[in-house]
Structures are given as structure tokens and as C-alpha cells.
Design an enzyme around this catalytic site. Sequence first.
Site, PDB file in Angstrom:
ATOM      1  N   HIS A   1     -10.277  -5.951  -4.623  1.00 42.40           N
ATOM      2  CA  HIS A   1     -10.336  -5.833  -3.164  1.00 42.40           C
ATOM      3  C   HIS A   1     -11.781  -5.801  -2.699  1.00 42.40           C
ATOM      4  O   HIS A   1     -12.618  -5.119  -3.286  1.00 42.40           O
ATOM      5  CB  HIS A   1      -9.621  -4.563  -2.696  1.00 42.40           C
ATOM      6  CG  HIS A   1      -9.299  -4.564  -1.236  1.00 42.40           C
ATOM      7  ND1 HIS A   1     -10.268  -4.426  -0.265  1.00 42.40           N
ATOM      8  CD2 HIS A   1      -8.121  -4.701  -0.578  1.00 42.40           C
ATOM      9  CE1 HIS A   1      -9.697  -4.468   0.931  1.00 42.40           C
ATOM     10  NE2 HIS A   1      -8.395  -4.640   0.765  1.00 42.40           N
TER      11      HIS A   1
ATOM     12  N   HIS B   1       0.882  -1.162   0.000  1.00 39.95           N
ATOM     13  CA  HIS B   1       0.000   0.000   0.000  1.00 39.95           C
ATOM     14  C   HIS B   1       0.927   1.220   0.000  1.00 39.95           C
ATOM     15  O   HIS B   1       1.629   1.464   0.983  1.00 39.95           O
ATOM     16  CB  HIS B   1      -0.872   0.041   1.253  1.00 39.95           C
ATOM     17  CG  HIS B   1      -1.858  -1.083   1.352  1.00 39.95           C
ATOM     18  ND1 HIS B   1      -3.228  -0.882   1.275  1.00 39.95           N
ATOM     19  CD2 HIS B   1      -1.691  -2.412   1.546  1.00 39.95           C
ATOM     20  CE1 HIS B   1      -3.848  -2.047   1.417  1.00 39.95           C
ATOM     21  NE2 HIS B   1      -2.931  -2.989   1.582  1.00 39.95           N
TER      22      HIS B   1
ATOM     23  N   LYS C   1      -5.800  -5.084  -9.184  1.00 42.95           N
ATOM     24  CA  LYS C   1      -6.063  -5.572  -7.835  1.00 42.95           C
ATOM     25  C   LYS C   1      -7.567  -5.563  -7.565  1.00 42.95           C
ATOM     26  O   LYS C   1      -8.225  -4.544  -7.693  1.00 42.95           O
ATOM     27  CB  LYS C   1      -5.355  -4.685  -6.798  1.00 42.95           C
ATOM     28  CG  LYS C   1      -5.788  -4.952  -5.365  1.00 42.95           C
ATOM     29  CD  LYS C   1      -5.376  -6.340  -4.883  1.00 42.95           C
ATOM     30  CE  LYS C   1      -6.007  -6.673  -3.531  1.00 42.95           C
ATOM     31  NZ  LYS C   1      -5.639  -5.759  -2.455  1.00 42.95           N
TER      32      LYS C   1
ATOM     33  N   HIS D   1      -8.047  -9.783  -2.968  1.00 40.62           N
ATOM     34  CA  HIS D   1      -8.432  -9.837  -1.554  1.00 40.62           C
ATOM     35  C   HIS D   1      -9.922 -10.154  -1.579  1.00 40.62           C
ATOM     36  O   HIS D   1     -10.727  -9.338  -1.992  1.00 40.62           O
ATOM     37  CB  HIS D   1      -8.137  -8.477  -0.905  1.00 40.62           C
ATOM     38  CG  HIS D   1      -8.664  -8.285   0.470  1.00 40.62           C
ATOM     39  ND1 HIS D   1      -7.940  -7.630   1.449  1.00 40.62           N
ATOM     40  CD2 HIS D   1      -9.845  -8.614   1.061  1.00 40.62           C
ATOM     41  CE1 HIS D   1      -8.655  -7.574   2.558  1.00 40.62           C
ATOM     42  NE2 HIS D   1      -9.823  -8.154   2.339  1.00 40.62           N
TER      43      HIS D   1
ATOM     44  N   HIS E   1      -2.722 -12.660   1.250  1.00 34.74           N
ATOM     45  CA  HIS E   1      -2.995 -13.182   2.607  1.00 34.74           C
ATOM     46  C   HIS E   1      -4.017 -14.324   2.577  1.00 34.74           C
ATOM     47  O   HIS E   1      -5.123 -14.221   3.098  1.00 34.74           O
ATOM     48  CB  HIS E   1      -3.426 -12.077   3.575  1.00 34.74           C
ATOM     49  CG  HIS E   1      -4.260 -10.982   2.999  1.00 34.74           C
ATOM     50  ND1 HIS E   1      -5.500 -11.192   2.442  1.00 34.74           N
ATOM     51  CD2 HIS E   1      -4.024  -9.649   2.895  1.00 34.74           C
ATOM     52  CE1 HIS E   1      -5.985 -10.045   2.024  1.00 34.74           C
ATOM     53  NE2 HIS E   1      -5.108  -9.092   2.289  1.00 34.74           N
TER      54      HIS E   1
ATOM     55  N   ASP F   1       2.081  -6.011   3.104  1.00 33.30           N
ATOM     56  CA  ASP F   1       0.821  -5.300   3.376  1.00 33.30           C
ATOM     57  C   ASP F   1       1.118  -3.996   4.110  1.00 33.30           C
ATOM     58  O   ASP F   1       0.487  -3.648   5.096  1.00 33.30           O
ATOM     59  CB  ASP F   1      -0.143  -6.171   4.179  1.00 33.30           C
ATOM     60  CG  ASP F   1      -1.607  -5.892   3.861  1.00 33.30           C
ATOM     61  OD1 ASP F   1      -1.893  -4.873   3.208  1.00 33.30           O
ATOM     62  OD2 ASP F   1      -2.468  -6.684   4.270  1.00 33.30           O
TER      63      ASP F   1
ATOM     64  N   HIS G   1      -9.257  -0.871   7.903  1.00 30.18           N
ATOM     65  CA  HIS G   1     -10.423  -1.016   7.037  1.00 30.18           C
ATOM     66  C   HIS G   1     -11.574  -0.091   7.413  1.00 30.18           C
ATOM     67  O   HIS G   1     -12.724  -0.345   7.078  1.00 30.18           O
ATOM     68  CB  HIS G   1     -10.848  -2.482   6.975  1.00 30.18           C
ATOM     69  CG  HIS G   1      -9.873  -3.310   6.202  1.00 30.18           C
ATOM     70  ND1 HIS G   1      -9.807  -3.285   4.835  1.00 30.18           N
ATOM     71  CD2 HIS G   1      -8.865  -4.123   6.606  1.00 30.18           C
ATOM     72  CE1 HIS G   1      -8.826  -4.067   4.432  1.00 30.18           C
ATOM     73  NE2 HIS G   1      -8.240  -4.574   5.491  1.00 30.18           N
TER      74      HIS G   1
END
Length: 568
Positions: A219, A136, A217, A246, A272, A360, A320
Site C-alpha cells: 500500500h 479493511h 498487501k 495499491h 482499484h 474496499d 487516507h
Amino acid sequence: MATMDRQSYAQMFGPTTGDRVRLGDTDIWIQVEKDFTVYGDEVKFGGGKVIRDGMGQSQVTNEIAVDLVITNALVLDHWGIVKGDVGIKDGRIFKVGKAGNPDVQDNVDIVVGPGTEVIAGEGSILTAGGIDAHIHFICPQQVEEALTSGVTTMIGGGTGPATGTKATTCTSGPWYLGKMLQATDSMPMNLGFLGKGNASLPEALEEQLEAGACGLKLHEDWGTTPASIDCCLSVAEAYDVQVAIHTDTLNESGFVDSTIDAFKDRVIHTYHTEGAGGGHAPDIIQACSNPNVLPSSTNPTRPYTHNTVDEHLDMLMVCHHLDSNIEEDVAFADSRIRKETIAAEDILHDRGAFSMISSDSQAMGRVGEVVTRTWQTAHKMKQQFGLLPEDQELGADNFRARRYIAKYTINPAIAHGISHEVGSIEPGKMADLVLWKPAFFAVKPSMIIKGGMIASAPMGDPNASIPTPQPVHYRPMFGSCGKAAAATSVTFVSKAALNNGLKESLGLERTLVACKNTRNISKLDMIHNDWLPNITVDPQTYEVRADGELLTCEPAETLPLAQLYTLF
């Protein structure tokens, strides 16, 4: 014939064939498999030493001689553990072999000349620069932090401390992609930016790849639905880029099988994959049973310790954008943290079912601890399970070491289509190298070489009469300065972006390199980490089984490579 005892030889020239070296204060020991030198013809620099005019240094120009030689280093890479000299020419690895002057020495395949610089590698371990494929980009200071830990390539997404970036690894949209390419142009780090992949129609994804994204990506915070997964992978197939995912922790748009079905056997990098960092609760871990899934971990769960579960809840709430006053938000966070799956993750790494480790960064992960956490995991597994079957005959941890180093070097390079440039110490690849004293291995590098130039190193007082007086700390070196930083680093983009003249249109100094061969790979291409067990998770107890075997282990109470090295 003159002889030296083994201890004296190791002190002068470093360990040789059959010698064993301990990695830091871990229980991991590696044994030298081969030594490229010719005994009696070793090269070493210094007063009264070998690399002098007419001795170990020849008369040739740099048309033949290398620009830099690292002498007598112990090379630790996925392909082996060998002792040798490493030649570097034009910022790239020339060879691992025998350096010197062929006029007076035998078997020289790395020629030292008047134009050759020397780095003394005697008694040191040399590894490829690490690749962190889950970044990130929250702040630019991450680059220096990662570099000084031994990472030389960062792949991910973001635009700074925006709310979206703090949660998701996406550089969203063509405008931001262009600005991030410009912002990072002079940084001493290879980079790659992932565009946002969450869309059910292709046009908005295609324009990001043409604007410089090296991949996409998906997510859950943007909505990782089966439709968006299918669309994103379809675009990736057309552009030859990788997709990172993710998955849907809350199982709102489907369960883990729904997501796997949406892959349609197309290759994908699952971030992950244990699930504490996010993903279908409680069974996303079973995704690594599939040959098209390239599974990675993020470092907060590496390895499983008595602190792991406790630290994750608050970490997750912040990253988050959750509210501890909202019951549903707390339940969401709780569902992701399971000691049973974290414990199983340790074992799956040790047996090669999980293929990669990443950070991460600042978003449930620590950017400067990828290398450290990897080797802490290796140590914990050695303590709890002993030598791997592949290491029993040798009695040292060579195969385990090669398995673990592949997790943050060659395997993320293969996964993201950049292994033709980085990821290992092999001829023709960028000279992104990290030198370690064995006692400080995996926690404090002694030198980070970027594209053939020293980019960072521990350095003492600049006003001192020698380089070593305190305070010694990591400082940027000349490879991090001026135009050299851009000249010794690359940014990875899609082939479409490269063909669009992106470098010229954005006024970039550094070289852009296209990713390739991302869609024709599988987990079987993950070196030393290609095990495909049938994994099941009990939905009530969260017990994890691989081919019917219960995977469980105790949390570590203490770890190596920790406070012993970081008193200040």
C-alpha cells in the site's frame, strides 16, 4: 399424456429451458440453457406433493442420500445458466442434477432419503456465495453486513478502527495476525488476512506468512516503492501466495511503468485499477494491459453516475488521513478523481478487461454493495451499448450475466488461490450458496447458505404463528450460532502456516485451508474477463483509449436495485 402450459409449469416448478428471467429491475434478462429434470418426475416438497415416503423419497440411509436438496433452482454461475436440483452432502456441493427416488423415478443422480432436508428453489435463482477480496477489517459488524448481501468469503487486512487499518488492508505482524484469527474464529464467514508487504528485506514478510497470512498487501501509505514491490513478490513466489497492490498515486518513487517493471512479469492483483481508490495518477488503468496483472475495481466507482465524482473527494480525505487545510493534501485527493477514467472503467468491465469487483469496506467502499454495484454496472452497459456480441444470437444476456457474476465469485477465488474450495457451484466445493427471488436479485437475498447450513435469512416476528409476519428483517440463523459457524467456515492461510500447526497453537475451532496455485496464473485465467487491450491515457485530457478506440460513456442519472428496494 398429461400436459401443462408453460406459464402454469413455471409457477409450479420454476422456469424451464427457453424461458427468460429478468434480474431485479435491471434490463438484464437470462435464458434457461438446460433443465436437468424429467418432465412429470419433478420433485417438490409439501402437502400432497412429491417428496414423500415411497414417492420422491427413497428408503436409503445418508450413506447414499444427500443431507440437503434445493429443488428446481435456476443456477446462475460462470459456467452456465441451468435449471436443476442441487444436492449438498457433508457441507459440500454434491451435484447439480435430478433429485428424487431412483426406485420409482428416472435419471435420478441426487438421491433423497429420510435423512434429507429440503429447500424449495422453485422460482428462485441460486448463485455461489460472493467473494470480496478487498476488505479493511475495521469493525466486526462488517461480517453480518456482507453476509446478508450474499458475500460468504472476505479477504483483506486490518485490526479494527486503527488508523493504519482505516487506510490500508494490512494485518501487520505475527501478533495481530494471531489475534485476528482468534477474534474471527466463530464468525459465519470464510476469511483470509493479508500481511503488510511493504519491506525491502524478506524476513518481516516471511514471518507474517508463517503466522497465518494468506497473502501480502503493498500500500502506498506504507511506501510502495520498486524495491518493496520486488521484495514482496519474491517472498510471494517462495510461499505460493498472492500479492495485492495499491500503487503510488503521487508517482514519488516512479511512474506506472516503473511499477510494472518492478513486477518482472510476476502475477499480482491490482486493487482499484482505475485509480480513484488510489494508484499512479492519471494512468494506473493501463496496468490492465499486462497479462500478469489481475485487475479489480472497488465499488464506489461502480458504475459511473452523476454522483460518483462528487462523493469521492470527502471520502478520500477521511480514509487516507488527509487534512483539507493542507493544500498538498487537497491536491493529492484531486489527482485521484477523474471522470474520464471512471467512465472508461465501465466499458472495460463490460468487455472483460477488468476481471474482479470488490468493496474496499469502510475505506472508500461499501461492504454490503459488491453484488448490487456489479449488476448495476451490467445494467448501465446494457442500456448504453445493447447486447454484447456474444449474446446477439440468443437475444438474452446470458454471456454478460456469466461475465459479471465471475467478477465476484470465481475470479477472486482463482486470483487468491482458493478456487479449489469456493467461487462456483461445482461438485466438491463448499456449499456456500445464495438464493434469490428474481424480483429481488442482487439486492435482497432470500437465504444465505454457509457450508450447507442456513446462516442468515429474512425472518419475521419470532413470536408469530408463521415465519412471515412483520417486522421481517435479516436475522442470524442456526448456521451462525455456536460451534456450527466455525464448522461451516474456513480461514485461508499460507501453506507454511498450515504446516506450522497454527490451528493448534492458537486454539482455533475452524478449519484452516492453504492457498495454492497463485503464482502460475495470469489474466488469461480470469474467466470471461481476460481481454488484454493496449490501453493508453492522455496525460492532459485523461482520455482513455483501448487499441486506439476512445472509451467514454455518459454517467447514469438513475440506477436499478436502488431506492425502490430500500425505502426503510
